[in-house]
Motif scaffolding. Structure first.
Motif, PDB file in Angstrom:
ATOM      1  N   ALA A   1       0.825  -1.206   0.000  1.00 39.71           N
ATOM      2  CA  ALA A   1       0.000   0.000   0.000  1.00 39.71           C
ATOM      3  C   ALA A   1       0.857   1.254   0.000  1.00 39.71           C
ATOM      4  O   ALA A   1       0.532   2.246  -0.670  1.00 39.71           O
TER       5      ALA A   1
ATOM      6  N   ASP B   1       2.160   1.853  -3.446  1.00 35.71           N
ATOM      7  CA  ASP B   1       1.092   2.322  -4.325  1.00 35.71           C
ATOM      8  C   ASP B   1       0.660   3.745  -3.997  1.00 35.71           C
ATOM      9  O   ASP B   1      -0.205   4.317  -4.678  1.00 35.71           O
TER      10      ASP B   1
ATOM     11  N   ASP C   1      -1.052   4.711  -1.436  1.00 35.10           N
ATOM     12  CA  ASP C   1      -2.429   4.694  -0.933  1.00 35.10           C
ATOM     13  C   ASP C   1      -2.417   4.760   0.597  1.00 35.10           C
ATOM     14  O   ASP C   1      -2.324   3.744   1.294  1.00 35.10           O
TER      15      ASP C   1
ATOM     16  N   LYS D   1      -5.354   2.876   2.419  1.00 35.09           N
ATOM     17  CA  LYS D   1      -5.228   1.418   2.336  1.00 35.09           C
ATOM     18  C   LYS D   1      -4.162   0.935   3.317  1.00 35.09           C
ATOM     19  O   LYS D   1      -4.346  -0.082   3.988  1.00 35.09           O
ATOM     20  N   LYS D   2      -3.066   1.659   3.418  1.00 28.80           N
ATOM     21  CA  LYS D   2      -2.031   1.282   4.380  1.00 28.80           C
ATOM     22  C   LYS D   2      -2.578   1.368   5.805  1.00 28.80           C
ATOM     23  O   LYS D   2      -2.292   0.502   6.639  1.00 28.80           O
TER      24      LYS D   2
ATOM     25  N   SER E   1       3.570   6.206   2.305  1.00 24.79           N
ATOM     26  CA  SER E   1       2.710   6.337   1.126  1.00 24.79           C
ATOM     27  C   SER E   1       2.919   7.687   0.447  1.00 24.79           C
ATOM     28  O   SER E   1       2.717   7.815  -0.766  1.00 24.79           O
TER      29      SER E   1
ATOM     30  N   LYS F   1       5.972   6.873  -1.661  1.00 25.38           N
ATOM     31  CA  LYS F   1       5.645   5.831  -2.637  1.00 25.38           C
ATOM     32  C   LYS F   1       6.787   4.854  -2.919  1.00 25.38           C
ATOM     33  O   LYS F   1       6.825   4.235  -3.980  1.00 25.38           O
TER      34      LYS F   1
END
Length: 400
Positions: free
Chosen positions: A298, A301, A303, A306-307, A339, A342
Motif C-alpha cells: 500500500a 502504491d 495509498d 489502504k495502508k 505512502s 511511494k
C-alpha cells in the motif's frame, strides 16, 4: 560482537512480527499524520504501554535499504558485511537451489508505451496465474543462448526469476530496472571484463523474450535487477542457538530465510494461513519470524488509507499471535515505506519489545514519534538480536 561464547539454552520462545514498510512520514492530506498515527490500533497501543520502544536503522543513517539487506539486518547480520543479491533471494524464494555455475536475477514484467517509456514497472501487478503463463511461453522459446542454459521460474504477480547456468558467467553487471516509471529500461553494462559474456547472453535473452511478449497489453517489458551468485553465509541457528521457523507469503523473504537455514514452509497467499501454522507448530521452535507484506504494498502504491486499513487489520490479529504466550514478542519493520514517498525510504523503523524482563516505557501509542522516546533509542537493526536474546534469558554474563 560474536555471541557464540555467551549463548545459553532454555525453553524461551521469541516471536518477530515484521510489518513490511510499516513506518511513514507526515502526510499533508491527512493532517500531517503518519499512517500509524492515523490508524486505530488498540492492541499495539496497549502493548506500547507494557514494552520498551525504539527506532531501528536497517543499514546506516540516510541509506534507503532494499528488502534483502533490511531483513538481513533484522535477523542480526550486518548487511554491509553480508551482501546477498536480490536474484539469489528470489531464486531460493521460489524453491530453486542454486549451484556454483548459476547467476540469478530478479525479473519484473512492466508496461511500456510505444516509445519504450515505462508507464508501470509492475505491469499493474498482473495476476500470478497470468504471469506464470507468460513466463512459460518465454521458456518454451528461449532455452539456451550460446552454451548457457536459460531457466525461468515464475513468482508472485509481475515477478519471476531468470537463472543463467553455464561456464564463464559473472554477476558483475548493471540492472536494467530504473526503479521508476517515466523512464526507459536501462542499458545493460558489464562492471568488469569477465562479465562481457554474461551481458551478451542477457541482451540476447531480452531480445528473444521481447518477441514473445511484444503484443501483451500490460506485460510487454522485462526489467532485471540484482544479478547474483549462490550466497555463502553462517546459518541463523548456528549463529544464535535458536531453532527458527520463518513464515512468509512472498518468495523473496522465503528465499532469504532458506539461505539462512530457517525452516520455511510454502503456505500460500493468505496471512491467516501463516498464523494458523505458527500456532500449530509453536512447540517445535524457539524463534518465529512472521512477515506481513500488505503495509509495504500500500505504501508503494501511494495509498495512505489502504495502508491504514492494513495496519488496523494487523492490529486486530495481535491477540491471536499472543495467545501462545511467547516470552519475547517483537513488533518492527524491515524498512519504512511512506505512502507520501511511494517507495522504500531511509526513515527509522518503529519497534517494540514486549517481555516480562524488558521493562516498560509507559507510552500511550505505538507510533514513530512515541518510539523516538523509548528506552531502546535509535539503534542499528542488527543490534536488536542481542537485546532480544537477553530478554529471553539466552545470554550468559560477559566477563568475571
Amino acid at each position: 560482537m560474536d555471541l557464540k561464547g555467551l549463548l545459553k539454552k532454555n525453553n524461551s520462545k521469541i516471536v518477530f512480527l515484521v510489518a513490511d514498510g510499516l513506518g511513514g512520514i507526515p502526510h499533508p492530506d491527512f493532517g500531517y499524520k503518519t499512517e500509524l498515527e492515523y490508524a486505530s490500533t488498540p492492541n499495539l497501543d496497549d502493548l506500547a504501554g507494557k514494552s520498551i520502544l525504539g527506532l531501528t536503522i536497517p543499514v546506516d543513517h540516510g541509506i534507503t535499504p532494499g528488502s534483502g539487506p533490511a531483513h538481513l539486518s533484522l535477523f542480526g547480520y550486518n548487511p554491509i558485511e553480508h551482501e546477498i543479491g536480490r536474484g539469489a533471494l528470489e531464486a531460493y524464494g521460489v524453491g530453486f537451489i542454486m549451484t556454483e555455475k548459476d547467476i540469478a536475477a530478479r525479473a519484473n514484467f512492466g508496461t511500456s508505451d510505444r516509445d519504450g517509456i515505462l508507464t508501470d514497472r509492475r505491469a499493474g501487478r498482473i495476476p500470478t496465474e497470468e504471469s506464470r503463463k507468460i513466463v512459460e511461453r518465454i521458456g518454451e522459446k528461449v532455452k539456451e543462448i550460446e552454451d548457457v542454459e536459460i531457466i525461468l521460474k515464475p513468482g508472485k504477480e509481475h515477478r519471476f526469476v531468470l537463472i543463467l547456468r553455464g561456464e564463464g558467467l559473472s554477476d558483475k553487471l548493471t540492472d536494467t530496472d530504473p526503479q521508476k516509471d517515466g523512464l526507459k529500461p536501462l542499458e545493460l553494462q558489464p562492471l568488469s571484463p569477465e562479465a562481457e559474456k554474461t551481458v551478451r547472453v542477457v541482451k540476447e535473452f531480452l531480445k528473444r523474450a521481447q518477441e514473445v511478449i511484444k503484443d501483451e497489453p500490460k506485460a510487454n517489458t522485462i526489467l532485471l535487477r540484482g544479478f547474483s551468485r549462490k550466497p555463502e553465509i553462517e546459518p541463523f541457528e548456528e549463529k544464535f542457538g535458536l531453532k527458527p521457523l520463518a513464515l512468509a507469503n512472498y518468495p523473496m523473504y522465503k528465499g532469504l530465510t532458506r539461505i539462512l537455514g530457517m525452516d520455511t514452509p510454502d503456505l500460500g497467499d493468505n496471512f491467516e494461513d501463516l498464523i494458523k501454522y505458527y500456532k500449530e507448530h509453536f512447540a517445535e521452535y524457539d524463534y518465529f519470524y512472521i512477515h506481513y507484506k500488505y503495509t509495504d504494498k500500500a505504501g508503494e502504491d501511494g495509498d495512505f488509507l489502504k495502508k491504514v486499513r492494513y495496519i488496523e487489520e494487523l492490529d486486530s490479529l495481535i491477540p491471536e499471535i499472543l495467545s501462545t504466550n511467547p516470552d519475547v514478542f517483537v513488533v518492527t519493520a524491515d524498512h519504512s515505506t511512506p505512502s507520501y514517498w511511494k517507495q522504500h525510504s531511509w526513515h527509522p523503523n518503529p519497534t517494540l519489545i514486549y517481555s516480562k524482563y524488558g521493562g516498560a516505557d509507559d507510552r500511550s501509542k505505538f507510533t514513530e514519534k512515541e518510539c523516538k522516546y523509548g528506552y531502546l533509542g535509535l539503534i542499528y537493526a542488527y543490534h536488536l538480536m542481542p537485546v532480544v536474546l537477553a530478554n529471553a534469558g539466552r545470554l550468559k554474563k560477559y566477563g568475571a
